[in-house]
Design an enzyme around this catalytic site. Structure first.
Site, PDB file in Angstrom:
ATOM      1  N   ASP A  99       0.796  -1.226   0.000  1.00  9.99           N
ATOM      2  CA  ASP A  99       0.000   0.000   0.000  1.00  9.99           C
ATOM      3  C   ASP A  99       0.825   1.272   0.000  1.00  9.99           C
ATOM      4  O   ASP A  99       0.323   2.331   0.368  1.00  9.99           O
ATOM      5  CB  ASP A  99      -0.912  -0.010   1.230  1.00  9.99           C
ATOM      6  N   GLU A 121       0.235  -8.921  -1.652  1.00  9.57           N
ATOM      7  CA  GLU A 121      -0.459  -8.454  -0.436  1.00  9.57           C
ATOM      8  C   GLU A 121      -1.678  -7.600  -0.821  1.00  9.57           C
ATOM      9  O   GLU A 121      -1.854  -6.452  -0.391  1.00  9.57           O
ATOM     10  CB  GLU A 121       0.466  -7.667   0.505  1.00  9.57           C
ATOM     11  N   GLU A 135      -2.585   5.045   2.662  1.00  6.20           N
ATOM     12  CA  GLU A 135      -2.365   3.655   2.255  1.00  6.20           C
ATOM     13  C   GLU A 135      -3.640   2.939   1.811  1.00  6.20           C
ATOM     14  O   GLU A 135      -3.603   2.102   0.908  1.00  6.20           O
ATOM     15  CB  GLU A 135      -1.682   2.875   3.380  1.00  6.20           C
ATOM     16  N   HIS A 206       5.353   5.056  13.268  1.00  8.19           N
ATOM     17  CA  HIS A 206       5.707   5.972  12.171  1.00  8.19           C
ATOM     18  C   HIS A 206       4.509   6.469  11.376  1.00  8.19           C
ATOM     19  O   HIS A 206       4.648   7.334  10.525  1.00  8.19           O
ATOM     20  CB  HIS A 206       6.674   5.275  11.209  1.00  8.19           C
ATOM     21  N   ARG A 208       1.511   8.202   9.525  1.00  7.38           N
ATOM     22  CA  ARG A 208       1.102   9.607   9.363  1.00  7.38           C
ATOM     23  C   ARG A 208      -0.021  10.012  10.307  1.00  7.38           C
ATOM     24  O   ARG A 208      -0.004  11.097  10.873  1.00  7.38           O
ATOM     25  CB  ARG A 208       0.602   9.826   7.923  1.00  7.38           C
ATOM     26  N   HIS A 239      11.923   5.252  13.451  1.00 14.50           N
ATOM     27  CA  HIS A 239      11.857   5.480  12.010  1.00 14.50           C
ATOM     28  C   HIS A 239      12.781   6.658  11.665  1.00 14.50           C
ATOM     29  O   HIS A 239      12.990   7.543  12.489  1.00 14.50           O
ATOM     30  CB  HIS A 239      10.410   5.799  11.646  1.00 14.50           C
TER      31      HIS A 239
HETATM   32  C1  UD1 Z   1       6.257   5.149   3.959  1.00 17.05           C
HETATM   33  C2  UD1 Z   1       4.896   4.647   3.437  1.00 17.05           C
HETATM   34  C3  UD1 Z   1       4.164   3.891   4.526  1.00 17.05           C
HETATM   35  C4  UD1 Z   1       5.025   2.788   5.110  1.00 17.05           C
HETATM   36  C5  UD1 Z   1       6.357   3.365   5.551  1.00 17.05           C
HETATM   37  C6  UD1 Z   1       7.267   2.234   5.972  1.00 17.05           C
HETATM   38  C7  UD1 Z   1       3.767   6.032   1.766  1.00 17.05           C
HETATM   39  C8  UD1 Z   1       2.845   7.167   1.527  1.00 17.05           C
HETATM   40  N1  UD1 Z   1       4.081   5.785   3.043  1.00 17.05           N
HETATM   41  O1  UD1 Z   1       5.981   6.097   4.986  1.00 17.05           O
HETATM   42  O2  UD1 Z   1       2.995   3.293   3.964  1.00 17.05           O
HETATM   43  O3  UD1 Z   1       4.354   2.244   6.219  1.00 17.05           O
HETATM   44  O4  UD1 Z   1       6.986   4.042   4.455  1.00 17.05           O
HETATM   45  O5  UD1 Z   1       8.332   2.699   6.744  1.00 17.05           O
HETATM   46  O6  UD1 Z   1       4.195   5.384   0.846  1.00 17.05           O
HETATM   47  N2  UD1 Z   1      13.499   8.912   5.610  1.00 17.05           N
HETATM   48  C9  UD1 Z   1      14.878   8.867   5.654  1.00 17.05           C
HETATM   49  N3  UD1 Z   1      15.508   7.696   5.299  1.00 17.05           N
HETATM   50  C10 UD1 Z   1      14.825   6.584   4.929  1.00 17.05           C
HETATM   51  C11 UD1 Z   1      13.420   6.638   4.911  1.00 17.05           C
HETATM   52  C12 UD1 Z   1      12.772   7.804   5.241  1.00 17.05           C
HETATM   53  O7  UD1 Z   1      15.534   9.834   5.971  1.00 17.05           O
HETATM   54  O8  UD1 Z   1      15.454   5.558   4.615  1.00 17.05           O
HETATM   55  C13 UD1 Z   1      12.805  10.184   5.966  1.00 17.05           C
HETATM   56  C14 UD1 Z   1      12.901  11.249   4.882  1.00 17.05           C
HETATM   57  O9  UD1 Z   1      13.034  12.487   5.483  1.00 17.05           O
HETATM   58  C15 UD1 Z   1      11.519  11.156   4.201  1.00 17.05           C
HETATM   59  C16 UD1 Z   1      10.644  10.818   5.382  1.00 17.05           C
HETATM   60  O10 UD1 Z   1      11.425   9.927   6.185  1.00 17.05           O
HETATM   61  O11 UD1 Z   1      11.148  12.370   3.583  1.00 17.05           O
HETATM   62  C17 UD1 Z   1       9.303  10.196   5.059  1.00 17.05           C
HETATM   63  O12 UD1 Z   1       9.423   9.091   4.172  1.00 17.05           O
HETATM   64  P1  UD1 Z   1       8.103   8.614   3.317  1.00 17.05           P
HETATM   65  O13 UD1 Z   1       8.461   7.437   2.494  1.00 17.05           O
HETATM   66  O14 UD1 Z   1       7.530   9.774   2.614  1.00 17.05           O
HETATM   67  O15 UD1 Z   1       7.055   8.243   4.432  1.00 17.05           O
HETATM   68  P2  UD1 Z   1       7.079   7.122   5.527  1.00 17.05           P
HETATM   69  O16 UD1 Z   1       6.479   7.713   6.755  1.00 17.05           O
HETATM   70  O17 UD1 Z   1       8.404   6.495   5.591  1.00 17.05           O
HETATM   71  N1  UDP Z   2      11.708  -3.331  10.603  1.00 15.72           N
HETATM   72  C1  UDP Z   2      13.086  -3.319  10.555  1.00 15.72           C
HETATM   73  N2  UDP Z   2      13.768  -2.470  11.406  1.00 15.72           N
HETATM   74  C2  UDP Z   2      13.116  -1.641  12.263  1.00 15.72           C
HETATM   75  C3  UDP Z   2      11.696  -1.653  12.286  1.00 15.72           C
HETATM   76  C4  UDP Z   2      11.018  -2.514  11.431  1.00 15.72           C
HETATM   77  O1  UDP Z   2      13.702  -4.057   9.794  1.00 15.72           O
HETATM   78  O2  UDP Z   2      13.759  -0.897  12.984  1.00 15.72           O
HETATM   79  C5  UDP Z   2      10.964  -4.237   9.681  1.00 15.72           C
HETATM   80  C6  UDP Z   2       9.876  -5.052  10.322  1.00 15.72           C
HETATM   81  O3  UDP Z   2      10.382  -6.288  10.805  1.00 15.72           O
HETATM   82  C7  UDP Z   2       8.885  -5.224   9.185  1.00 15.72           C
HETATM   83  C8  UDP Z   2       9.047  -3.967   8.374  1.00 15.72           C
HETATM   84  O4  UDP Z   2      10.290  -3.398   8.768  1.00 15.72           O
HETATM   85  O5  UDP Z   2       9.225  -6.304   8.337  1.00 15.72           O
HETATM   86  C9  UDP Z   2       7.912  -3.024   8.634  1.00 15.72           C
HETATM   87  O6  UDP Z   2       8.202  -1.784   8.104  1.00 15.72           O
HETATM   88  P1  UDP Z   2       7.486  -0.469   8.590  1.00 15.72           P
HETATM   89  O7  UDP Z   2       7.005  -0.629   9.985  1.00 15.72           O
HETATM   90  O8  UDP Z   2       8.415   0.633   8.289  1.00 15.72           O
HETATM   91  O9  UDP Z   2       6.264  -0.358   7.553  1.00 15.72           O
HETATM   92  P2  UDP Z   2       4.770  -0.935   7.520  1.00 15.72           P
HETATM   93  O10 UDP Z   2       4.823  -2.409   7.602  1.00 15.72           O
HETATM   94  O11 UDP Z   2       4.014  -0.286   8.626  1.00 15.72           O
HETATM   95  O12 UDP Z   2       4.257  -0.449   6.200  1.00 15.72           O
END
Ligand code: UD1
Ligand code: UDP
Length: 378
Positions: A99, A121, A135, A206, A208, A239
């Site tokens: 998602d 999924e 999502e 994490h 939103r 996160h």
């Molecule tokens: C995204 C997904 C969410 C998922 C989550 C998993 C969307 C809209 N959201 O949310 O469904 O649950 O990933 O973790 O697709 N950032 C870093 N390094 C990283 C990753 C993120 O610095 O490796 C920071 C950046 O500042 C970035 C911010 O996190 O702008 C947000 O990342 P984004 O992918 O937009 O949203 P997530 O909250 O991670």
């Molecule tokens: N995970 C990880 N390191 C962490 C936290 C989560 O490897 O510090 C793994 C976790 O085991 C799972 C996946 O990341 O497989 C979940 O990702 P996240 O919670 O970011 O996204 P969501 O599943 O909510 O979309």
């Protein structure tokens, strides 16, 4: 058709973890298909870390992540980049999981180029478009264009049937995230907190919907738990999003026995879940993985698109109210019967064979001579 080319698209940490088993399963059939891994780079460190756990590197990486990125910004950059990559690489089939915005845009890019899209999924629903945001929309939109839906459970399949998806295009496979977690679970030694003999609370948050006050309320509840139980270590895998840290650090930075850590690499995180007495999370993937180890989960959300764990009794929806989070965790820490009732090792989400089922169904769709496999019976 000559040997078909299949492109899997990933962008975030869960995309990598849940798509990796499918990439590896398809690559076990090199005589039947060519498998490419495309990354939008929606995440950077967290994506690279997750792919590395499976020894995978993208064949193409758009590298779109920016600090403070907007949903529209990610969507535009990913759509343009994926469209260009599809024009150049000409895949016969495109796949993505779940998602995330990367997944929604992968489905849209494939649709615009009239390439069949396979949704891993598929079929999870809360029924509330604003929860989880965005999502729920991403998942529903991917279903509209999908040529094949890989539903992790029967409940997910029912959701797709209710939306009038063609039943012959829906396969109940189990969740590929369970394939991933079982594959890495035995790999790392258990060496978390060797000097701490007491209980461990593991936390991730994490979403939103939880940014700001809900996350602050969660953090205050955690602080009170750490202060109340002096054998309790609170481990928060933070996160990378600065918005999350800005809330957690001021409240938990000096809390007793509280460790605020950079997100551990996937195999290490799995060991952390196994070390946990209790997990508090708003993560989708963590909700699915923890029951496989018999660790109770309190879900820090108002709704979940994963009701199977709640039905199995291993997870409970508690929302984000400070009193409620504190009270529900305290109850499990104090009442051995309530704890035992939740600490069952059941895996309503899969049996570790989801990726092979998915790969066979895709290859058959593409006219290849792959075995017909039974659905996962859950
Ligand atoms: C995204 C997904 C969410 C998922 C989550 C998993 C969307 C809209 N959201 O949310 O469904 O649950 O990933 O973790 O697709 N950032 C870093 N390094 C990283 C990753 C993120 O610095 O490796 C920071 C950046 O500042 C970035 C911010 O996190 O702008 C947000 O990342 P984004 O992918 O937009 O949203 P997530 O909250 O991670
Ligand atoms: N995970 C990880 N390191 C962490 C936290 C989560 O490897 O510090 C793994 C976790 O085991 C799972 C996946 O990341 O497989 C979940 O990702 P996240 O919670 O970011 O996204 P969501 O599943 O909510 O979309």
């Amino acid at each position: 058709m000559a040997k078909p080319r299949i492109a899997l698209v990933v962008g975030t940490r869960p995309d990598a973890i849940k798509s990796a088993p499918v990439v590896l399963a398809l690559r076990r059939h090199p005589e039947l298909c060519e498998t490419l891994l495309l990354s939008t780079g929606q995440h950077r460190e967290m994506l690279d870390q997750a792919l590395a756990a499976f020894g995978l590197q993208p064949d193409r990486d758009l590298g779109i992540m920016k600090p403070g990125q907007s949903l529209a910004g990610i969507s535009c950059a990913a759509l343009e980049g994926l469209d260009r990559a599809m024009e150049e690489l000409r895949p016969d089939y495109v796949m993505a999981q779940g998602d995330t915005t990367t997944t929604f845009i992968a489905s849209l890019a494939a649709f615009y180029r009239r390439i069949p899209f396979g949704h891993i999924e598929a079929g999870l629903r809360t029924g509330d478009l604003m929860n989880p945001f965005p999502e729920e929309f991403n998942r529903r939109a991917a279903a509209i264009v999908a040529a094949q839906h890989f539903a992790p459970t029967r409940w997910a399949k029912e959701n797709l049937l209710a939306e009038r998806c063609d039943p012959s295009r829906i396969f109940v496979t189990g969740n590929t995230g369970i394939d991933a977690v079982l594959a890495v679970a035995e790999r790392e030694p258990q060496n978390w907190f060797p000097d701490h003999k007491g209980r461990v609370l593991v936390v991730t948050t994490h979403r939103r919907e939880n940014w700001g006050e809900p996350q602050a309320a969660i953090a205050r509840a955690l602080r009170r738990l750490a202060e109340r139980y002096d054998d309790l270590l609170v481990a928060v895998a933070m996160h990378r999003n600065p918005i999350v840290r800005e809330t957690l650090l001021p409240i938990l930075g000096d809390a007793p026995r509280t460790v605020l850590m950079e997100p551990p690499e996937y195999a290490r995180f799995v060991k952390l879940m196994q070390r946990a007495t209790l997990i508090l999370t708003d993560s989708g993937g963590v909700q699915e993985e923890a029951p496989a180890f018999g660790v109770p989960v309190l879900v820090l959300r108002e709704t979940t698109e994963r009701p199977e764990g709640v039905q199995a009794g291993t997870a409970k929806l508690v929302g984000t109210d400070e009193e409620r989070v504190f009270a529900e965790a305290a109850r499990l820490l104090e009442d051995p019967l309530a704890y035992a009732a939740m600490a069952q090792a059941v895996s309503p989400y899969g049996d570790g064979k989801a990726a092979e089922r998915t790969a066979c169904a895709v290859l058959r769709f593409l006219g290849q001579n792959a075995p017909e496999v039974d659905e996962w019976a859950h």
